[in-house]
Design a protein around this motif. Structure first.
Motif, PDB file in Angstrom:
ATOM      1  N   SER A   5       0.877  -1.117  -0.253  1.00 43.04           N
ATOM      2  CA  SER A   5       0.221  -0.355  -0.514  1.00 43.04           C
ATOM      3  C   SER A   5       0.669   0.766   0.067  1.00 43.04           C
ATOM      4  CB  SER A   5      -0.528   0.140   0.763  1.00 43.04           C
ATOM      5  OG  SER A   5      -0.391  -0.075   2.180  1.00 43.04           O
ATOM      6  N   SER A  11       5.727   4.441   5.205  1.00 41.24           N
ATOM      7  CA  SER A  11       6.322   4.735   6.971  1.00 41.24           C
ATOM      8  C   SER A  11       7.361   2.828   6.806  1.00 41.24           C
ATOM      9  CB  SER A  11       4.653   3.771   7.199  1.00 41.24           C
ATOM     10  OG  SER A  11       3.875   4.108   7.171  1.00 41.24           O
ATOM     11  N   VAL A  12       8.333   2.772   5.611  1.00 44.20           N
ATOM     12  CA  VAL A  12       8.541   2.219   5.811  1.00 44.20           C
ATOM     13  C   VAL A  12      10.637   2.650   4.872  1.00 44.20           C
ATOM     14  CG1 VAL A  12       8.052  -0.454   5.691  1.00 44.20           C
ATOM     15  CG2 VAL A  12       9.426   0.262   3.269  1.00 44.20           C
ATOM     16  N   ALA A  14      10.682   2.908   1.007  1.00 45.31           N
ATOM     17  CA  ALA A  14      10.727   1.415   0.464  1.00 45.31           C
ATOM     18  C   ALA A  14      11.929   2.288  -0.358  1.00 45.31           C
ATOM     19  CB  ALA A  14       9.681   1.501   0.110  1.00 45.31           C
ATOM     20  N   HIS A  15      12.732   1.291  -1.159  1.00 43.81           N
ATOM     21  CA  HIS A  15      13.705   2.168  -2.108  1.00 43.81           C
ATOM     22  C   HIS A  15      13.690   0.660  -3.128  1.00 43.81           C
ATOM     23  CE1 HIS A  15      15.228  -0.756   1.307  1.00 43.81           C
ATOM     24  NE2 HIS A  15      15.762  -1.127   0.104  1.00 43.81           N
ATOM     25  N   TYR A  59       7.220   3.827  10.549  1.00 38.56           N
ATOM     26  CA  TYR A  59       6.284   2.781  10.859  1.00 38.56           C
ATOM     27  C   TYR A  59       4.541   2.796  11.458  1.00 38.56           C
ATOM     28  CZ  TYR A  59      10.552   0.106   9.205  1.00 38.56           C
ATOM     29  OH  TYR A  59      11.621   0.175   8.340  1.00 38.56           O
ATOM     30  N   GLY A  60       4.044   4.125  11.122  1.00 44.29           N
ATOM     31  CA  GLY A  60       3.263   3.893  11.229  1.00 44.29           C
ATOM     32  C   GLY A  60       2.614   4.596  13.122  1.00 44.29           C
ATOM     33  N   VAL A  65      -1.009   8.368   7.657  1.00 46.07           N
ATOM     34  CA  VAL A  65      -0.954   8.816   6.450  1.00 46.07           C
ATOM     35  C   VAL A  65      -2.106   8.844   5.759  1.00 46.07           C
ATOM     36  CG1 VAL A  65       0.861   8.970   4.473  1.00 46.07           C
ATOM     37  CG2 VAL A  65       1.594   8.205   6.373  1.00 46.07           C
ATOM     38  N   ARG A 253      21.095  -4.083  -4.795  1.00 40.17           N
ATOM     39  CA  ARG A 253      20.230  -2.663  -4.721  1.00 40.17           C
ATOM     40  C   ARG A 253      21.460  -1.427  -4.575  1.00 40.17           C
ATOM     41  NH1 ARG A 253      14.923  -3.705  -5.024  1.00 40.17           N
ATOM     42  NH2 ARG A 253      15.759  -3.948  -2.291  1.00 40.17           N
ATOM     43  N   TYR A 307      17.118  -3.464   7.330  1.00 39.76           N
ATOM     44  CA  TYR A 307      16.334  -3.005   6.561  1.00 39.76           C
ATOM     45  C   TYR A 307      14.957  -3.662   7.839  1.00 39.76           C
ATOM     46  CZ  TYR A 307      12.358  -1.155   3.915  1.00 39.76           C
ATOM     47  OH  TYR A 307      11.968  -0.669   3.310  1.00 39.76           O
ATOM     48  N   TYR A 310      11.308  -6.768   8.008  1.00 45.12           N
ATOM     49  CA  TYR A 310      11.596  -8.323   7.520  1.00 45.12           C
ATOM     50  C   TYR A 310      10.898  -8.560   9.429  1.00 45.12           C
ATOM     51  CZ  TYR A 310      11.813  -6.793   3.397  1.00 45.12           C
ATOM     52  OH  TYR A 310      11.780  -6.133   2.396  1.00 45.12           O
TER      53      TYR A 310
HETATM   54  C1  LIG Z   1       7.966  -9.560  -1.347  1.00 45.93           C
HETATM   55  C2  LIG Z   1       7.784  -8.432  -0.597  1.00 45.93           C
HETATM   56  C3  LIG Z   1       9.026  -7.230  -2.289  1.00 45.93           C
HETATM   57  C4  LIG Z   1       9.340  -6.224  -0.982  1.00 45.93           C
HETATM   58  N1  LIG Z   1       9.875  -5.603  -1.858  1.00 45.93           N
HETATM   59  C5  LIG Z   1      10.930  -4.094  -1.563  1.00 45.93           C
HETATM   60  C6  LIG Z   1      11.416  -3.580  -2.262  1.00 45.93           C
HETATM   61  O1  LIG Z   1      11.961  -3.508  -3.066  1.00 45.93           O
HETATM   62  N2  LIG Z   1      11.694  -2.142  -1.837  1.00 45.93           N
HETATM   63  C7  LIG Z   1      11.524  -1.934  -0.272  1.00 45.93           C
HETATM   64  O2  LIG Z   1      12.139  -1.272  -0.079  1.00 45.93           O
HETATM   65  N3  LIG Z   1      10.661  -2.645   0.450  1.00 45.93           N
HETATM   66  C8  LIG Z   1      10.275  -4.084  -0.397  1.00 45.93           C
HETATM   67  N4  LIG Z   1       9.184  -4.680   0.564  1.00 45.93           N
HETATM   68  C9  LIG Z   1       9.230  -4.399   1.502  1.00 45.93           C
HETATM   69  C10 LIG Z   1       7.451  -3.091   1.729  1.00 45.93           C
HETATM   70  O3  LIG Z   1       8.632  -2.175   1.089  1.00 45.93           O
HETATM   71  C11 LIG Z   1       7.128  -3.145   3.186  1.00 45.93           C
HETATM   72  O4  LIG Z   1       6.617  -4.958   3.480  1.00 45.93           O
HETATM   73  C12 LIG Z   1       6.134  -2.095   3.334  1.00 45.93           C
HETATM   74  O5  LIG Z   1       5.607  -2.254   4.610  1.00 45.93           O
HETATM   75  C13 LIG Z   1       4.625  -2.833   2.223  1.00 45.93           C
HETATM   76  O6  LIG Z   1       3.312  -1.832   2.607  1.00 45.93           O
HETATM   77  P1  LIG Z   1       2.429  -3.171   3.532  1.00 45.93           P
HETATM   78  O7  LIG Z   1       1.011  -1.890   2.205  1.00 45.93           O
HETATM   79  O8  LIG Z   1       2.432  -3.798   3.694  1.00 45.93           O
HETATM   80  O9  LIG Z   1       2.772  -2.304   4.869  1.00 45.93           O
HETATM   81  P2  LIG Z   1       2.579  -3.726   5.849  1.00 45.93           P
HETATM   82  O10 LIG Z   1       2.932  -4.540   6.311  1.00 45.93           O
HETATM   83  O11 LIG Z   1       0.386  -3.278   6.713  1.00 45.93           O
HETATM   84  O12 LIG Z   1       2.564  -1.905   7.222  1.00 45.93           O
HETATM   85  C14 LIG Z   1       4.157  -1.521   6.706  1.00 45.93           C
HETATM   86  C15 LIG Z   1       4.066  -0.800   7.984  1.00 45.93           C
HETATM   87  O13 LIG Z   1       3.456   0.686   7.676  1.00 45.93           O
HETATM   88  C16 LIG Z   1       2.601   1.176   8.754  1.00 45.93           C
HETATM   89  N5  LIG Z   1       1.157   1.673   7.837  1.00 45.93           N
HETATM   90  C17 LIG Z   1       0.670   0.744   6.998  1.00 45.93           C
HETATM   91  N6  LIG Z   1      -0.245   1.959   6.336  1.00 45.93           N
HETATM   92  C18 LIG Z   1       0.409   2.499   6.988  1.00 45.93           C
HETATM   93  C19 LIG Z   1      -0.829   4.341   6.975  1.00 45.93           C
HETATM   94  N7  LIG Z   1      -1.644   4.365   6.165  1.00 45.93           N
HETATM   95  N8  LIG Z   1      -0.556   5.208   7.518  1.00 45.93           N
HETATM   96  C20 LIG Z   1       0.505   5.429   8.371  1.00 45.93           C
HETATM   97  N9  LIG Z   1       1.852   4.012   8.930  1.00 45.93           N
HETATM   98  C21 LIG Z   1       0.974   3.119   7.968  1.00 45.93           C
HETATM   99  C22 LIG Z   1       2.136  -0.159   9.446  1.00 45.93           C
HETATM  100  O14 LIG Z   1       1.622  -0.289  11.050  1.00 45.93           O
HETATM  101  C23 LIG Z   1       2.920  -0.737   9.556  1.00 45.93           C
HETATM  102  O15 LIG Z   1       3.793  -0.336  10.639  1.00 45.93           O
HETATM  103  C24 LIG Z   1       8.730  -5.556  -0.229  1.00 45.93           C
HETATM  104  C25 LIG Z   1       7.739  -6.570   0.698  1.00 45.93           C
HETATM  105  C26 LIG Z   1       7.515  -7.858   0.556  1.00 45.93           C
HETATM  106  C27 LIG Z   1       6.237  -8.782   1.076  1.00 45.93           C
END
Ligand SMILES: Cc1cc2nc3c(=O)[nH]c(=O)nc-3n(C[C@H](O)[C@H](O)[C@H](O)COP(=O)(O)OP(=O)(O)OC[C@H]3O[C@@H](n4cnc5c(N)ncnc54)[C@H](O)[C@@H]3O)c2cc1C
Length: 358
Positions: A5, A11-12, A14-15, A59-60, A65, A253, A307, A310
């Motif tokens: 999402s 919140s992480v 991402a890159h 991390y929320g 957000v 990367r 990171y 996980y």
């Molecule tokens: C198969 C796979 C591949 C991935 N590849 C990458 C990659 O290439 N690069 C990278 O950087 N990461 C990567 N990730 C990690 C990924 O970016 C994080 O797991 C990210 O949190 C996933 O988003 P989610 O919507 O599942 O968040 P969730 O796991 O649901 O939430 C993550 C954190 O964000 C918070 N959060 C969620 N929504 C909101 C909101 N609206 N407001 C405030 N806080 C919120 C949650 O409380 C939690 O702390 C990968 C993960 C997987 C499973």
């Protein structure tokens, strides 16, 4: 299957493949976040920067957000190139042929997971501007996805499968990639593989689906100073030899320092992404926990970090060492959320413990 999402990705922090832009935070113009008191703040690097730098990669823990305004760039056509190299040459190849070549806009590297060349051979992929005016086609499902899934899943079948997978990554996948033929005569003659930027960054996660219920897949990611990548990979190879977890995929990367409180990069770093398989059992969990702690310790020893999204097998001391602004993070959390409305397992395990709370 696209499961990530916007709120979670912010919140992480991402890159991905754009090593020049870095992680998501540098492309956020502003975002709206609702804090624990119900107030909606529009924050950016210039407006309420303290809250912005805590929410991105936070991390929320500071609020919800609601929406994000991002800096966008146009899609454009790139020529995809791959080079097979020795792992020890990676820092030099990256400096000279990737970062040092302005035509290269995206990159990633696959490491061998096959016995014999485990983590010692690598394929460096670069997406390069060609200077020609190629038309950008719309985004599409890639015909090569099925082959990629097949190749990926070969890694689950043991040593022979791993050897076949690495052979296919080197020799078969380049031929079945969903390349487009260039309209430019010179590029056509070079059999250039042309890919749109949007297409290169589009990844369906469906190919990761695991159909074996007795095993589950686990991601790890470590950030290393460039000069420490080789010792880290050597230690990783040694640790894999001592653990049951199976390495299905390993890639590299590149990221750089960002102005966020929990910054995982803290400088020019190679990020090592591991996709591992473990048995679903107490023994499988213990094995994965011990492997994680050993790899975290190795990355910290080499001046790197890890990171946080996980599995939380790392210790409180390891988090504090990797994230030197953790205390500031906690202090900002207390200011914006004194009643601790927003909590998660990271806060419970790695935030202040009951006896440390004021
Ligand atoms: C198969 C796979 C591949 C991935 N590849 C990458 C990659 O290439 N690069 C990278 O950087 N990461 C990567 N990730 C990690 C990924 O970016 C994080 O797991 C990210 O949190 C996933 O988003 P989610 O919507 O599942 O968040 P969730 O796991 O649901 O939430 C993550 C954190 O964000 C918070 N959060 C969620 N929504 C909101 C909101 N609206 N407001 C405030 N806080 C919120 C949650 O409380 C939690 O702390 C990968 C993960 C997987 C499973």
């Amino acid at each position: 299957m696209d499961v990530l999402s916007v709120g979670g990705t912010v919140s992480v922090n991402a890159h991905g493949l754009d090593f020049r832009a870095g992680s998501l935070s540098s492309t956020i113009r502003s975002l709206r976040v609702m804090t624990a008191d119900g107030v909606v703040h529009r924050v950016s690097p210039d407006v309420e920067p303290e809250l912005f730098e805590a929410v991105v990669g936070g991390y929320g823990l500071f609020g919800v957000v609601l929406d994000v305004e991002l800096e966008l760039v146009d899609s454009e056509m790139y020529r995809l190139r791959s080079r097979t190299i020795e792992h020890r040459d990676l820092p030099e190849v990256f400096a000279a042929q990737v970062a040092g070549d302005d035509a290269v806009r995206l990159t990633y590297t696959h490491l061998s997971t096959a016995p014999g060349s485990l983590l010692q051979e690598a394929i460096v992929y670069t997406y390069e501007r060609t200077g020609t005016d190629e038309e950008v086609p719309p985004l599409r499902e890639r015909a090569s996805d099925r082959t990629s899934r097949l190749v990926f899943n070969l890694a689950r079948t043991g040593d022979l499968g791993q050897r076949v997978k690495w052979g296919a990554q080197k020799h078969v996948l380049p031929r079945v990639r969903g390349c487009l033929e260039s309209r430019n005569e010179a590029l056509r003659e070079m059999e250039a593989c042309m890919v749109a930027r949007n297409q290169a960054m589009y990844e369906s996660l469906g190919f990761l689906r695991n159909r074996l219920p007795q095993y589950t897949d686990v991601l790890h990611e470590y950030f290393l100073p460039h000069e420490q990548i080789v010792p880290f990979l050597d230690e990783l190879r040694a640790q894999l030899g001592e653990h049951d977890a199976q390495l299905l995929s390993a890639s590299i990367r590149s990221v750089h320092r960002e102005d966020v409180v929990l910054d995982y990069a803290q400088g020019e770093r190679f990020s090592v992404v591991l996709y591992l398989s473990q048995e679903v059992s107490e023994a499988g969990n213990e094995d994965m926990a011990s492997l994680t702690r050993a790899l975290v310790a190795s990355s910290l020893e080499l001046g790197g970090t890890f990171y946080l999204p996980y599995q939380q097998h790392y210790t409180r001391e390891q988090v504090a060492q990797a994230y030197p602004r953790l205390e500031e993070f906690v202090a900002t959390k207390r200011r914006y959320d004194p009643g601790l409305r927003f909590q998660n397992s990271f806060w419970v395990r790695y935030g202040p413990q009951p006896e440390e709370r004021p």
